[in-house]
Every structure is written in C-alpha cells, then in structure tokens.
Write an enzyme that holds these catalytic residues in place. Structure first.
Site, mmCIF file in Angstrom:
data_model
loop_
_atom_site.group_PDB
_atom_site.id
_atom_site.type_symbol
_atom_site.label_atom_id
_atom_site.label_comp_id
_atom_site.label_asym_id
_atom_site.label_seq_id
_atom_site.Cartn_x
_atom_site.Cartn_y
_atom_site.Cartn_z
ATOM 1 N N GLY A 11 120.180 28.721 -36.766
ATOM 2 C CA GLY A 11 119.646 29.402 -35.589
ATOM 3 C C GLY A 11 118.972 30.714 -35.971
ATOM 4 O O GLY A 11 118.909 31.080 -37.155
ATOM 5 N N GLN A 12 118.490 31.439 -34.984
ATOM 6 C CA GLN A 12 117.750 32.680 -35.244
ATOM 7 C C GLN A 12 118.621 33.729 -35.938
ATOM 8 O O GLN A 12 118.238 34.305 -36.959
ATOM 9 C CB GLN A 12 117.224 33.258 -33.929
ATOM 10 C CG GLN A 12 116.235 32.342 -33.224
ATOM 11 C CD GLN A 12 115.640 33.007 -31.999
ATOM 12 O OE1 GLN A 12 114.751 33.842 -32.102
ATOM 13 N NE2 GLN A 12 116.139 32.656 -30.824
ATOM 14 N N LEU A 13 119.809 33.951 -35.394
ATOM 15 C CA LEU A 13 120.696 34.971 -35.941
ATOM 16 C C LEU A 13 121.255 34.550 -37.300
ATOM 17 O O LEU A 13 121.283 35.339 -38.251
ATOM 18 C CB LEU A 13 121.823 35.255 -34.941
ATOM 19 C CG LEU A 13 122.728 36.440 -35.212
ATOM 20 C CD1 LEU A 13 121.935 37.721 -35.452
ATOM 21 C CD2 LEU A 13 123.698 36.630 -34.042
ATOM 22 N N TYR A 63 125.726 26.388 -27.751
ATOM 23 C CA TYR A 63 124.818 25.534 -26.979
ATOM 24 C C TYR A 63 123.943 26.492 -26.180
ATOM 25 O O TYR A 63 124.435 27.222 -25.318
ATOM 26 C CB TYR A 63 125.618 24.627 -26.044
ATOM 27 C CG TYR A 63 124.746 23.674 -25.246
ATOM 28 C CD1 TYR A 63 124.697 22.322 -25.552
ATOM 29 C CD2 TYR A 63 123.975 24.129 -24.171
ATOM 30 C CE1 TYR A 63 123.902 21.450 -24.819
ATOM 31 C CE2 TYR A 63 123.168 23.266 -23.442
ATOM 32 C CZ TYR A 63 123.140 21.931 -23.771
ATOM 33 O OH TYR A 63 122.350 21.084 -23.048
ATOM 34 N N THR A 103 126.262 36.614 -24.364
ATOM 35 C CA THR A 103 124.941 36.696 -23.723
ATOM 36 C C THR A 103 124.938 37.534 -22.448
ATOM 37 O O THR A 103 125.972 37.669 -21.778
ATOM 38 C CB THR A 103 124.467 35.265 -23.374
ATOM 39 O OG1 THR A 103 123.251 35.325 -22.631
ATOM 40 C CG2 THR A 103 125.484 34.519 -22.535
ATOM 41 N N ASP A 104 123.758 38.046 -22.100
ATOM 42 C CA ASP A 104 123.569 38.743 -20.827
ATOM 43 C C ASP A 104 123.651 37.781 -19.647
ATOM 44 O O ASP A 104 123.755 38.216 -18.495
ATOM 45 C CB ASP A 104 122.209 39.461 -20.812
ATOM 46 C CG ASP A 104 121.034 38.500 -21.003
ATOM 47 O OD1 ASP A 104 121.152 37.565 -21.815
ATOM 48 O OD2 ASP A 104 119.990 38.695 -20.345
ATOM 49 N N TYR A 127 125.059 27.478 -18.396
ATOM 50 C CA TYR A 127 125.078 28.124 -19.707
ATOM 51 C C TYR A 127 125.866 29.435 -19.648
ATOM 52 O O TYR A 127 126.768 29.678 -20.451
ATOM 53 C CB TYR A 127 123.643 28.381 -20.184
ATOM 54 C CG TYR A 127 123.544 29.334 -21.350
ATOM 55 C CD1 TYR A 127 124.006 28.969 -22.618
ATOM 56 C CD2 TYR A 127 123.006 30.614 -21.194
ATOM 57 C CE1 TYR A 127 123.930 29.850 -23.686
ATOM 58 C CE2 TYR A 127 122.926 31.501 -22.255
ATOM 59 C CZ TYR A 127 123.390 31.117 -23.499
ATOM 60 O OH TYR A 127 123.322 31.996 -24.549
#
Length: 280
Positions: A11-13, A63, A103-104, A127
């Site tokens: 993933g990105q991180l 996810y 997450t926000d 989510y």
C-alpha cells in the site's frame, strides 16, 4: 536488533516505509503483503504472526475500498476489525509495540472546527464504522497501542487523488472536483517518518493521535495546487458533492487537530503544499 513487521506492505504507507527502511539499518524490516500476512484469514494470521515473531508492528494493512465496503460488509469488518482485534491481542500477550493506522472517516463531518482525539465519533459509512470498531478493539485488547488517525493519504505509490488528478489533467480539457468536503491531505512519506520517529524516540505514550499535513482545504483547492505544481492547462471546476453519486457517504468536514502529536513527539508538521512539492 529489533524486528519491525509492516502489514499492507504494497500500500501507499507500506511502500513509503519500504523506501525509508534503508536509512534505518538498526531495525530488521519485514514487509508483509497479503501473502505474508493474510488479514482476512484469522487462523492463518495467528500462525503467521508467531512465525515472524516481531518486536514492533506497524499495522498499515486495511480494507480501504470505501464504496465497495457498502456491499462487502463482512470482508471490511473481518480485515478492519477482527484482524486488528487479533493483532492487538497478540501484541499485548507478547509485549510487542503496535502502531495501528486509522482514518478521519470515523467522524460524521458535522463539525466546523478541527477534530481532536476526544471528538465524538459517528461514522456515516461502512468503511468508517469498520475502522472505528478496529480502534475500539485495538485499545481494548492492547491498551499499550498507539493509533494514528490520518486523512486524504497520497503518495507516488498506489492509487490516490493526486495521481488521478495528474492523469486526468493531462487527458482532459476540463475536470470537475468536489469543493464542499474540507480536510487536509497526508503525504504518506511524512506519516511513515513520524511512525519511525515515535519508535526511535523511546517515548511510548499509548492512545489515539491525529496526523495529516497542515492546511484547511477542499478537494477542489487540492486539485488547484496539483494543477499549479504540475503546470497543467486543464480547467478545474469546483462542484458540490451532490453532483456525484457515490454508494458511501463522505464526511463534509474532517480536518484533524494535530496538537497532541506535535506536543508529545515534538513534531514540526509540513504544510500540505510543501509536501506535495516533495512528491512532485
């Protein structure tokens, strides 16, 4: 030598942590993609954790298909809640340091001021709900965990808003971008550094923290910055969220207040535009 396990390695991180890892040879890094750490198969996950036997876990795997989660509810909860529950329990039993990424989207977007760690959670999509359940499980099973809530993550890796805008601005003469959802972007490379800084600081203060870059902007504002830095000629038009139907609702306002993480870990957080320049 301390062993750091990074879930969600592709993933990105996870990808940004992989890039940074060579600068931190004092750690043994284990980058686990879906094959190495299977978050949707809990029995196998337990076996995998015991095989790897880490000292530190960066749980970046999740996810994250926000709209798809409205249909794949069981899978979203298995990965974002049940797997987190298991990882937290394993970390507590084996005295492992755990940083879990959230997450926000745990917020409903009804605020008009920056949201701190004590702000009331009330997710408006599956989510966000699955991620909130994961946070609750994480702190219940392992009160020594650190949870970092972040927002609007982008990177040169994976799929994200910045890369989509770069592509569309080269393909089209005009694009519409939502102008009534407010928050701040997070350059994944900045967040990756912060996670390593926390482990290196030896100042482990458990609990929830917020992290994003500085700035209060809309997606439209963000798109204008991308246009400017990329030197694109595309016409960018701001439109209300109602112009776009999405299966999952998005919070209208999810600006994160970063005072806590800045004070405890003595961080200077870059402005969003400064970090966007770095990515370019």
């Amino acid at each position: 030598m301390k062993k750091i396990l990074v879930t969600g390695a592709k993933g990105q991180l996870g990808s940004e942590l992989s890039v940074l890892s060579s600068s931190y040879p004092q750690f043994e890094w284990i980058f686990a993609d879906r094959k190495k750490v299977t978050l949707d198969d809990l029995e196998f996950l337990d076996f995998q954790l015991n095989e790897i036997n880490p000292d530190i876990i960066f749980n970046c795997g999740a996810y994250t298909a926000v709209d798809k989660a409205e249909e794949e509810i069981d899978l979203a909860f298995r990965i974002n809640y049940s797997a987190v529950n298991l990882i937290a329990k394993y970390a507590f039993q084996n005295k492992i340091k755990l940083i879990h990424i959230s997450t926000d989207y745990v917020f409903d977007g009804s605020s008009s001021i920056g949201l701190n760690e004590e702000a009331k959670t009330n997710p408006i999509n599956i989510y966000g709900e699955s991620k909130l359940f994961g946070e609750i499980a994480c702190l219940k099973e392992n009160p020594d965990s650190i949870i970092i809530r972040t927002s609007w993550v982008y990177s040169k890796f994976g799929n994200n808003f910045v890369k989509t805008m770069q592509r569309l601005m080269q393909e089209r003469e005009t694009i519409n971008v939502v102008n009534d959802q407010i928050g701040s972007p997070t350059y994944a490379n900045d967040l990756a550094k912060v996670m390593i800084d926390i482990v290196e600081s030896l100042n482990w203060i458990p609990g929830i923290y917020n992290y994003s870059n500085e700035g209060e902007i809309s997606w439209y504002d963000f798109a204008l910055s991308i246009k400017e830095l990329g030197g694109y000629n595309c016409n960018v038009v701001g439109v209300p969220s109602l112009s776009y139907f999405t299966p999952a609702k998005r919070p209208k306002f999810s600006l994160l207040d970063k005072k806590k993480i800045k004070e405890i870990y003595n961080l200077a957080i870059p402005d969003y535009k400064e970090s966007l320049k770095k990515m370019f």
